[in-house]
Design a protein around this motif. Structure first.
Motif: not given
Length: 439
Positions: A405-418
């Motif tokens: 879940l931690l890595h899924a959140r980081m992927i989601h945050e990267a997607a929102k930024r880029n």
């Protein structure tokens, strides 16, 4: 000693020169043996064999010279093709994957076979004699040289096909992934009954460490990467001298000469005679190996993905293939038992406290850099999110799920930024929402 011999044998098998050298030695033995058989057995060819086997010293010399010249010429061609393949692999996949090509058995066998045949022909050629006082024609040895020449023709075709296949990105990734899975199976055995071993209560043992009269630091004697640690020998040494050893490194770490690698808790003075044994149990070399290093093949695959995602290459399909293969390997870890940090002797006494790999650490090594290099590629981040969904569905413990879940959140945050296209972000969030509510 047994572990060192196993390490030495593993190093020999993975070297580029060992198999060719063995083939050359085998060719020399075969040449001497067949010439000896020709000497003690007066073979007279009959029937169709009269047309297949040589009948004069001049024709024997001609055949052996032709085969020897052809073999050394083709050996040079094979070596050149191998160097070209290594150059392509280095530029496309990274220099750390070169050893995978160098350790390829077919490459070693083909190169060794041609040089061995050349050596064989030279030895047999030197035994062909034709003079007024002495005549000797090793018919069987020459016939075997003809057989080797035919075999080498087939080997050349196989070699060219093998090289053409093995420089393809998907094939390279699959072979590294196969090595990674084999390493995981060896280092982290699968739990078949569905239950995970719980850690023992180590408080009483740790309390004993605090009560000892002294602590002695053992330093490494040369710089390099930790390639292998002989834990069985360390346990035996600790038991024999009634000490506890805390190991501050594991396979894959880079150590600097003079760096403390082991803390020995003991009553009394440190004895040089067993301090040497302790340091000898840690094998240090100039490069990382896969013998005990669980991260080694993972970093190789991550390097392939990172190069594919660089602006100069821009190949997201190769990166997606790496993600798929890593997903398969990490999925295995969800049902495997990670090694504990505490090691006991046969009497149940704590002897070693070691640094171990964790599920969280391996997942981070596998996916962090790919996420960082691929955050501008929607296709890569979406596939990363799909990988998290797959691994999350296979997790057997709550701790494993929290890591995913931690890595899924980081992927989601990267997607929102880029992500510049809202529908790409919506596509990724649809997958993310299946395992974690979106704020």
């Amino acid at each position: 000693m047994k572990t060192k011999l196993q390490y030495f044998w593993s190093t020999l098998q993975s070297s580029f020169w060992f198999i060719p050298l063995m083939l050359i030695l085998a060719a020399m033995v075969a040449a001497v043996a067949l010439v000896y058989v020709d000497e003690v057995w007066d073979f007279e060819p009959e029937g169709v064999f009269r047309f297949l086997l040589v009948g004069s010293a001049d024709s024997a010399r001609s055949i052996l010279s032709t085969i020897a010249g052809a073999m050394i010429g083709v050996a040079g061609t094979v070596f050149s093709i191998t160097l070209v393949a290594l150059t392509l692999a280095s530029s496309q996949f990274g220099p750390r994957l070169l050893q995978n090509f160098m350790h390829d058995r077919i490459n070693q066998v083909v190169l060794g076979s041609y040089i061995a045949t050349f050596t064989y022909c030279l030895i047999v050629l030197s035994t062909v004699k034709s003079s007024d006082s002495f005549n000797f024609l090793p018919v069987l040895a020459i016939s075997f040289a003809l057989f080797l020449a035919v075999v080498n023709i087939f080997l050349l075709v196989i070699f060219i096909h093998h090289i053409a296949v093995n420089i393809q990105a998907d094939q390279v990734i699959s072979k590294v992934n196969m090595a990674l899975n084999q390493n995981f199976t060896k280092l982290f055995p699968e739990i078949t009954d569905g239950s995970f071993e719980q850690e023992k209560d180590h408080d009483s043992h740790i309390q004993r460490l605090k009560e000892v009269s002294g602590k002695y630091s053992i330093k490494i004697r040369k710089s390099g990467y930790v390639q292998h640690i002989d834990y069985k020998s360390l346990i035996a040494i600790a038991k024999e001298n009634d000490v506890f050893l805390e190991i501050r490194t594991h396979a894959g770490h880079f150590l600097v000469e003079g760096q403390v690698v082991i803390e020995a808790y003991l009553r009394g003075d440190m004895l040089d005679k067993w301090e040497d044994k302790v340091t000898d149990a840690i094998i240090v070399g100039p490069k990382r190996t896969s013998l005990q290093d669980a991260e080694f093949a993972i970093r190789q695959m991550v390097e392939v993905a990172s190069r594919a995602l660089s602006p100069g290459v821009n190949d997201p399909f190769t990166a997606i293939t790496v993600i798929d293969k890593l997903t398969d390997s990490i999925a295995y870890l969800t049902r495997a038992q990670m090694p504990g940090a505490y090691r006991y002797d046969d009497r149940g006494q704590l002897r070693l406290i070691v640094k171990t790999m964790s599920f969280s650490g391996i997942v981070s090594i596998a996916f962090n850099q790919i996420r960082q290099f691929g955050q501008g590629s929607p296709a890569v981040l979406i596939r990363l999110m799909e990988a998290m969904l797959t691994i999350h569905s296979l997790c057997r413990t709550e701790d494993q799920k929290q890591v995913v879940l931690l890595h899924a959140r980081m992927i989601h945050e990267a997607a929102k930024r880029n992500f510049g296209e809202p529908r790409d972000l919506a596509d990724l969030e649809d997958r993310y929402a299946s395992i974690c509510p979106i704020d």
